[in-house]
Design a protein around this motif. Structure first.
Motif, PDB file in Angstrom:
ATOM      1  N   ASP A 214      27.440  17.286  75.701  1.00 45.53           N
ATOM      2  CA  ASP A 214      27.195  18.259  74.865  1.00 45.53           C
ATOM      3  C   ASP A 214      26.233  18.043  73.903  1.00 45.53           C
ATOM      4  OD1 ASP A 214      29.988  19.841  75.101  1.00 45.53           O
ATOM      5  OD2 ASP A 214      30.598  17.813  74.961  1.00 45.53           O
ATOM      6  N   THR A 215      25.250  19.092  73.587  1.00 53.45           N
ATOM      7  CA  THR A 215      24.254  18.867  72.678  1.00 53.45           C
ATOM      8  C   THR A 215      24.023  19.913  71.594  1.00 53.45           C
ATOM      9  OG1 THR A 215      22.904  18.126  74.846  1.00 53.45           O
ATOM     10  CG2 THR A 215      21.495  18.912  73.050  1.00 53.45           C
ATOM     11  N   GLN A 216      23.612  19.365  70.612  1.00 52.97           N
ATOM     12  CA  GLN A 216      23.314  20.373  69.521  1.00 52.97           C
ATOM     13  C   GLN A 216      21.991  20.059  68.664  1.00 52.97           C
ATOM     14  OE1 GLN A 216      26.543  21.215  66.931  1.00 52.97           O
ATOM     15  NE2 GLN A 216      25.575  22.378  65.540  1.00 52.97           N
ATOM     16  N   THR A 217      21.146  20.983  68.196  1.00 53.99           N
ATOM     17  CA  THR A 217      19.941  20.689  67.349  1.00 53.99           C
ATOM     18  C   THR A 217      20.073  21.071  66.119  1.00 53.99           C
ATOM     19  OG1 THR A 217      18.536  20.663  69.742  1.00 53.99           O
ATOM     20  CG2 THR A 217      17.479  20.701  67.368  1.00 53.99           C
ATOM     21  N   THR A 218      19.595  20.537  64.968  1.00 50.04           N
ATOM     22  CA  THR A 218      19.769  20.791  63.701  1.00 50.04           C
ATOM     23  C   THR A 218      18.425  20.140  63.195  1.00 50.04           C
ATOM     24  OG1 THR A 218      22.000  20.571  63.477  1.00 50.04           O
ATOM     25  CG2 THR A 218      20.800  20.667  61.495  1.00 50.04           C
TER      26      THR A 218
END
Length: 128
Positions: A2-6
């Protein structure tokens, strides 16, 4: 995975069930998770704090917060990454975690929140 960019900071999570440390008969399920934090922003950042919500399928919700990650407050230059492994125990074989990091841009001291993607913790035989 799972990947998320902020704000240019990418967080990737992978998980593993640890049967050698678990006792299903005693409602004790242990999972490891590996986190990779990649700084794709143009600023040097420092990880100050972590915050987790841990959900067990029996309805229990735990919150964990504190300084850094596994005793470290890594500083990441643009293009750098930091990886660490930690763990979580559940009373059931299914759960999930999500959270965030408080980061600081070193150039101006501005703090911002980086989201950790929600990820599931599931005993492999529950998938059958």
């Amino acid at each position: 995975m799972d990947t998320q960019t902020t704000q240019g900071v990418q967080v990737t999570v992978t998980t593993n069930y640890l049967p050698d440390y678990s006792s299903p008969g005693q409602q004790h399920f242990v999972f490891a998770y590996k986190i990779t934090i990649q700084n794709n922003s143009e600023f040097t950042v420092k990880l100050l704090r972590r915050y987790w919500q841990i959900f067990d399928s029996n309805g229990t919700v735990r919150e964990v917060e504190g300084e850094g990650v596994v005793g470290q407050q890594p500083v990441l230059e643009p293009g750098d990454s930091h990886q660490y492994v930690s763990g979580c125990n559940l009373k059931t074989g299914i759960g999930k975690m999500l959270g965030n990091y408080t980061m600081e841009r070193l150039v101006d001291g501005k703090q911002f929140t980086v989201n950790i993607p929600e990820f599931v913790l599931i005993v492999p035989y529950k998938l059958n």
